[in-house]
Design an enzyme around this catalytic site. Structure first.
Site, PDB file in Angstrom:
ATOM      1  N   ARG A   1      46.024  58.188  59.461  1.00  0.00           N
ATOM      2  CA  ARG A   1      47.274  57.333  60.211  1.00  0.00           C
ATOM      3  C   ARG A   1      47.556  55.923  59.219  1.00  0.00           C
ATOM      4  O   ARG A   1      48.759  56.710  59.137  1.00  0.00           O
ATOM      5  CB  ARG A   1      46.686  56.726  61.439  1.00  0.00           C
ATOM      6  CG  ARG A   1      46.783  58.449  62.523  1.00  0.00           C
ATOM      7  CD  ARG A   1      46.930  57.407  64.205  1.00  0.00           C
ATOM      8  NE  ARG A   1      46.436  58.739  65.224  1.00  0.00           N
ATOM      9  CZ  ARG A   1      45.821  58.465  65.809  1.00  0.00           C
ATOM     10  NH1 ARG A   1      46.231  57.513  66.357  1.00  0.00           N
ATOM     11  NH2 ARG A   1      45.641  58.890  66.652  1.00  0.00           N
TER      12      ARG A   1
ATOM     13  N   GLU B   1      56.116  63.980  65.663  1.00  0.00           N
ATOM     14  CA  GLU B   1      56.538  62.660  66.331  1.00  0.00           C
ATOM     15  C   GLU B   1      56.353  62.569  65.774  1.00  0.00           C
ATOM     16  O   GLU B   1      55.509  61.444  64.718  1.00  0.00           O
ATOM     17  CB  GLU B   1      54.901  62.711  67.862  1.00  0.00           C
ATOM     18  CG  GLU B   1      55.634  61.674  68.697  1.00  0.00           C
ATOM     19  CD  GLU B   1      54.116  61.279  68.949  1.00  0.00           C
ATOM     20  OE1 GLU B   1      53.873  61.128  70.492  1.00  0.00           O
ATOM     21  OE2 GLU B   1      53.048  61.468  68.454  1.00  0.00           O
TER      22      GLU B   1
END
Length: 509
Positions: A100, A171
């Site tokens: 991330r 997402e």
């Protein structure tokens, strides 16, 4: 690249793509034309957008967990279990924290350590390091659609690899995966990063491959007023559709009050379609996702199942297309596969029992819907005004001005001036409006509801209410009540006079 809502220039996209694919060795395995062919051979039963649209037509609410571990074989085993034993309608691949933050070297070290100790040492699946071929194994071995779920401010390489790997849903967004997650990343930069992701999805769409896009609805959790999360969702929806996205799922996170949450689910697609069409976009399919309780959980499993069931009830009565499921181990850390599956089964039991039921449109529910629409429109209209019609520019300026303000966010690009608290019925209201562009009637509505709680608890409205509300659910309550005898007596009197079922005198017409 100058910030604008307009579709990315092809040359700019190509230039960025060369840089993006060079960020890690697995980028060399991405072949867009070959990936298009691969996607066209994926059965429709595994295509996220197709299943969502089928569910929307049939009035079904689907259940989807969160899950991801470091090693491929363990990740496959986990998802297979959630599919077969949990009955998940959709599956996730939750990405690890190193990925991330684009720290692929450390993610690789996590993979090697996981192999050495025989268990996952990462809190998700490092898809960039595993590469295209491994991602395809995930898609091929499951019988239901699989989505990439993460929390990445710059998710361009992750998108390239996972979409080439056959995932049919992705997402995140430039606001929702920045403001709640990062401190020093500018909103302008993340909007641009995510315009790349959305343009990539648009290119797949132009070749006949449907990829679902889902901005992250809950933002910072359970005290985010619906109008703020709605405004962010609509902005990210517009930004996505402008780049060519066609399958769009907008989300909302549970706040806790049944009427307010159902009203939020009812109004989200209404206001989204309104502004998408107002800005000239018509070629899109819109669905909704509801996130079960995103705050603190009770440690006791029985109580945790109660929280899960309450979220499932709202999803069913609010007619969300999909619900993201929590587990009874939320307070304890990463759940076992058995606990994760149990959360899904609990949720599906409630969904099945309530699938034919709705809440009647009472005066109270109508008022909540009216307030959410009015507040959301006030924010979005100001965003467009600040951006001189360009919602991307307007979003950046709105955060600078505090017109959009996400409570409790770590980002220094967020004003952090608003202060939400619950009213006596547990609905989220505004204790401090900051610079939100609300008129005097809207403010009076919130002030009256907060003042009523203060009177019934025998205390002045203050920041202490907010603190009490944050910790309440872990103590078995929704509203953080003071424990004093005097407050208890006042609350008993409040219940006796039936005020909880009443309507505010400050009704907005």
């Amino acid at each position: 690249m100058e910030l604008t809502v307009k579709q990315m220039d092809p040359e700019e996209f190509t230039r960025q793509r060369q840089e993006v694919l060079a960020q890690w060795i697995t980028g060399k395995d991405v072949d867009f034309e070959e990936a298009v062919v691969y996607h066209k051979n994926i059965p429709l039963s595994k295509v996220f957008a197709h299943k969502l649209e089928e569910g929307k037509r049939q009035g079904i609410t689907f259940a989807q967990p969160r899950a991801g571990v470091a090693l491929l074989h363990e990740h496959l085993e986990l998802l297979q279990y959630l599919q077969d034993e949990g009955g998940a309608d959709f599956l996730p691949t939750t990405i690890d924290s190193y990925t991330r933050q684009n720290r692929y070297t450390e993610a690789q070290a996590g993979i090697e350590e996981s192999r050495a100790v025989g268990r996952s040492m990462l809190n998700g699946f490092p898809a960039v390091n595993h590469g295209v071929a491994a991602c395809r194994q995930v898609v091929e071995k499951m019988q239901v659609p699989v989505q990439v779920r993460h929390g990445t401010p710059d998710a361009r390489l992750l998108a390239e690899i996972t979409l080439a790997g056959g995932f049919t849903a992705y997402e995140g967004g430039g606001i929702s995966y920045n403001i709640p997650y990062a401190k020093d990343v500018s909103i302008e930069s993340t909007i641009k990063y995510w315009q790349y992701v959305d343009r990539l999805v648009g290119l797949y769409e132009e070749r006949g491959v449907s990829i679902n896009r889902e901005p992250f609805g809950p933002l910072t959790g359970t005290l985010v007023p619906p109008a703020i999360s709605h405004a962010v969702a609509v902005i990210e929806g517009v930004l996505a559709v402008a780049q060519g996205v066609r399958s769009l799922t907008l989300g909302y996170g549970q706040c806790g009050n049944l009427l307010q949450d159902v009203a939020a689910l009812h109004t989200l697609p209404v206001v989204a379609e309104e502004y998408l069409k107002k800005l000239g976009y018509s070629n899109f399919d819109l669905t909704t996702v509801f996130h079960q309780w995103m705050g603190g959980f009770p440690q006791d499993e029985a109580k945790a199942y109660g929280v899960i069931s309450w979220g499932a009830t709202v999803a069913a009565l609010g007619k969300a297309t999909k619900v993201i499921v929590k587990t009874p181990h939320e307070a304890l850390g990463i759940p076992t596969k058995e606990a994760n599956a149990a959360g899904i089964r609990t949720t599906k039991q409630i969904l099945n029992m309530l699938k034919d039921q709705t809440l009647p449109m009472t005066k109270e529910l109508a008022l909540e819907e009216q307030m959410i629409l009015r507040e959301t429109r006030a924010i979005l209209d100001k965003v467009l005004e600040l951006g001189e019609g360009d919602i991307a520019v307007g979003a950046v300026r709105a955060f600078q001005a505090g017109v959009i303000d996400v409570p409790f966010a770590p980002s220094r690009f967020n004003a952090g001036k608003i202060l939400p608290a619950r009213d006596s019925q547990g609905a989220v209201r505004m204790l401090d409006f900051g610079n939100l562009p609300f008129d005097t009637e809207i403010k009076a509505f919130h002030q009256e509801r907060i003042a009523l709680r203060g009177r019934d608890e025998g205390r002045d409205p203050s920041f202490q209410m907010v603190i009490d509300d944050i910790y309440a659910i872990g103590k078995g309550m929704l509203v953080g009540r003071p424990r004093s005898k005097e407050a208890g007596l006042r609350w008993s009197a409040f219940e006796e006079r039936g005020a909880m079922s009443g309507i505010s005198q400050c009704e907005i017409k």
